[in-house]
Design a protein around this motif. Structure first.
Motif, PDB file in Angstrom:
ATOM      1  N   UNK A   1       5.046  88.677  55.342  1.00  0.00           N
ATOM      2  CA  UNK A   1       5.554  87.333  55.036  1.00  0.00           C
ATOM      3  C   UNK A   1       4.699  86.236  55.664  1.00  0.00           C
ATOM      4  N   UNK A   2       4.300  86.431  56.917  1.00  0.00           N
ATOM      5  CA  UNK A   2       3.516  85.412  57.596  1.00  0.00           C
ATOM      6  C   UNK A   2       2.103  85.325  56.995  1.00  0.00           C
ATOM      7  N   UNK A   3       1.565  86.464  56.628  1.00  0.00           N
ATOM      8  CA  UNK A   3       0.244  86.462  56.014  1.00  0.00           C
ATOM      9  C   UNK A   3       0.232  85.736  54.684  1.00  0.00           C
ATOM     10  N   UNK A   4       1.248  85.975  53.850  1.00  0.00           N
ATOM     11  CA  UNK A   4       1.300  85.292  52.558  1.00  0.00           C
ATOM     12  C   UNK A   4       1.577  83.799  52.728  1.00  0.00           C
ATOM     13  N   UNK A   5       2.366  83.448  53.740  1.00  0.00           N
ATOM     14  CA  UNK A   5       2.590  82.023  54.021  1.00  0.00           C
ATOM     15  C   UNK A   5       1.276  81.351  54.415  1.00  0.00           C
ATOM     16  N   UNK A   6       0.446  82.072  55.182  1.00  0.00           N
ATOM     17  CA  UNK A   6      -0.865  81.541  55.572  1.00  0.00           C
ATOM     18  C   UNK A   6      -1.762  81.394  54.351  1.00  0.00           C
ATOM     19  N   UNK A   7      -1.757  82.386  53.472  1.00  0.00           N
ATOM     20  CA  UNK A   7      -2.556  82.329  52.246  1.00  0.00           C
ATOM     21  C   UNK A   7      -2.158  81.118  51.402  1.00  0.00           C
ATOM     22  N   UNK A   8      -0.865  80.916  51.204  1.00  0.00           N
ATOM     23  CA  UNK A   8      -0.390  79.781  50.407  1.00  0.00           C
ATOM     24  C   UNK A   8      -0.846  78.458  51.016  1.00  0.00           C
ATOM     25  N   UNK A   9      -0.725  78.349  52.343  1.00  0.00           N
ATOM     26  CA  UNK A   9      -1.102  77.104  53.019  1.00  0.00           C
ATOM     27  C   UNK A   9      -2.599  76.841  52.883  1.00  0.00           C
ATOM     28  N   UNK A  10      -3.404  77.892  53.022  1.00  0.00           N
ATOM     29  CA  UNK A  10      -4.860  77.732  52.922  1.00  0.00           C
ATOM     30  C   UNK A  10      -5.277  77.280  51.531  1.00  0.00           C
TER      31      UNK A  10
ATOM     32  N   UNK B 201      -8.377  74.774  47.806  1.00  0.00           N
ATOM     33  CA  UNK B 201      -8.249  75.719  46.689  1.00  0.00           C
ATOM     34  C   UNK B 201      -9.521  76.513  46.387  1.00  0.00           C
ATOM     35  N   UNK B 202     -10.697  75.964  46.738  1.00  0.00           N
ATOM     36  CA  UNK B 202     -11.954  76.648  46.418  1.00  0.00           C
ATOM     37  C   UNK B 202     -12.353  77.689  47.455  1.00  0.00           C
ATOM     38  N   UNK B 203     -11.608  77.773  48.564  1.00  0.00           N
ATOM     39  CA  UNK B 203     -11.943  78.755  49.598  1.00  0.00           C
ATOM     40  C   UNK B 203     -11.719  80.172  49.070  1.00  0.00           C
ATOM     41  N   UNK B 204     -12.666  81.062  49.343  1.00  0.00           N
ATOM     42  CA  UNK B 204     -12.545  82.458  48.934  1.00  0.00           C
ATOM     43  C   UNK B 204     -11.845  83.234  50.049  1.00  0.00           C
TER      44      UNK B 204
END
Length: 453
Positions: free
Chosen positions: A65-74, A79-82
């Protein structure tokens, strides 16, 4: 400043693995974070092109859950970050969710340094290509185009464009080979527009779209009363192209009897209309195209070899969209702007999951498929940003198992072959392009049974 290393952000709560990755990726400026808050701060501060993100972050190190929350925030911030996801938690489900959210790639733990390094290197290369495309578009105030209309920044297509420009001024027949949807007619027009014949007619005919019994009449014309329905004398496409260029699209579909008559025209440069006796001289340049394997057709005696040599004085092979790094995203943005303006649509751009889907898709229908998907998305999108679902990617490939190992192997093979080609088979230079050591590249060549030459 010119030698400044690209920034790689590693989001990983295991400090030992942090140190290992920092040491392994010495070609990058590595910054590390162990939790979501620090990761977002690092993203804002360093603006890295590539991020590796462990989904198991505190306070949920055993979950995602925390990892996906970090992904969404990033992806919301940049948006162009890989973002490359790494996790051992429910790998298949996590991979599906991560890629659909907008992650660039997924890697299952335990981490293999060299394999992850290849993924990281590819991500940096793709990001650099996309940034250069955007820079070119911003500098000119429009999309990067060649030959007056083809949108591209890929070296493979720029090479094709330079070839077209060179041969256009020579009055020779040109054959364009490539899959359907790669832009063969656009390039044929480029040959005409760059030639001394540019002020004369450009006449195109799709040989596959016209019934066999009508194709001869379309090409050579007919006299009044030559057959039922011939109520007046009509010039054929060859005559209409007088002084200019005749484009024969899908020339492989011309039936054998008509190939004989076309060969005679190419040899003598005169035509006879159906039902007529007079020979009419015609000065026209021939450009043709096909997606078929003409060598195989010649071997099967379904295409005349003497006609082939008349048509193929110069042969140009057009790469597929999948072989043009960065062009899919560049073209998608071009088509979106075009159709949004035409339809007065409020759509402004692509969501991260849409860009990820565009980068990942193999584009079997090439540019034509891309244009159709973007046109549909412009109509169907409910928000200002087009999503993967709007592009009709949702559910693609669900009938096939998600085999990341096989997908990654295919991508690795392609990347290695591409690097060796660029480096003219120099192992050291190819390894540098791929972001790996020489021994690692030798191991990969052995693993995938690839030859250095």
């Amino acid at each position: 400043m010119a030698d400044k290393k690209p920034v790689l952000l590693i989001v990983e709560d295991d400090e030992g693995l942090q140190r290992q990755l920092r040491w392994a990726y010495e070609d990058y400026e590595v910054v590390c974070a162990g939790d979501r808050e620090t990761a977002i701060d690092m993203l804002r501060q360093h603006e890295p092109a590539v991020v590796t993100l462990d989904l198991g972050l505190p306070p949920d190190p055993d979950g995602t859950t925390e990892g996906f929350a970090t992904l969404d925030a990033m992806l919301s911030l940049k948006p162009d970050t890989k973002v490359i996801i790494a996790s051992g938690h429910g790998a298949r489900e996590s991979a599906l969710r991560a890629i659909s959210t907008g992650a660039y790639d997924f890697y299952k733990k335990p981490v293999d340094i060299d394999e992850l390094g290849l993924i990281v290197a590819r991500a940096f290369q793709l990001h650099a290509i996309e940034r250069e495309n955007e820079r070119l578009a911003s500098a000119t105030g429009k999309d990067e185009t060649v030959l007056g209309g083809m949108v591209t920044a890929a070296p493979e297509m720029l090479k094709v464009a330079r070839t077209i420009e060179r041969v256009a001024t020579a009055d020779v027949s040109v054959m364009l080979l490539g899959a359907s949807g790669t832009g063969k007619e656009l390039l044929a027009r480029g040959v005409h527009d760059e030639s001394p014949r540019k002020d004369k007619p450009f006449v195109a005919i799709n040989c596959a779209a016209i019934p066999e019994n009508l194709l001869e009449a379309e090409l050579f014309g007919y006299e009044k009363g030559a057959f039922t329905g011939a109520v007046k004398t009509t010039e054929g496409k060859i005559e209409l192209a007088e002084g200019g260029t005749l484009f024969l699209d899908e020339v492989g579909d011309i039936p054998l009897p008509l190939q004989v008559k076309l060969l005679r025209f190419l040899q003598e440069r005169v035509v006879e209309r159906i039902g007529g006796r007079a020979t009419i001289p015609v000065d026209v340049r021939i450009v043709c195209a096909t997606h078929q394997n003409l060598d195989a057709m010649i071997a099967e005696k379904t295409f005349r070899d003497d006609l082939y040599y008349r048509l193929a004085e110069i042969v140009v092979t057009i790469p597929s969209l999948a072989e043009r790094p960065g062009d899919a995203a560049l073209l998608a943005k071009h088509f979106l702007r075009k159709y949004a303006a035409d339809m007065n649509s409020p759509v402004k751009g692509f969501a991260p999951d849409a860009l990820a889907a565009i980068d990942a898709w193999s584009w079997p229908g090439n540019v034509r498929e891309l244009e159709n998907r973007v046109k549909r998305a412009t109509i169907m999108a409910d928000a200002k940003l087009v999503s993967a679902a709007d592009l009709d990617f949702e559910g693609e490939g669900e009938d096939e198992p998600l085999n990341l190992k096989a997908v990654r192997e295919t991508a690795d093979r392609k990347a290695i072959r591409h690097a060796l080609s660029r480096a003219e088979n120099n192992i050291s230079q190819a390894a540098k392009l791929l972001g790996v050591s020489r021994p690692t590249l030798y191991d990969l060549l052995k693993q995938y049974d690839l030859s250095p030459s």
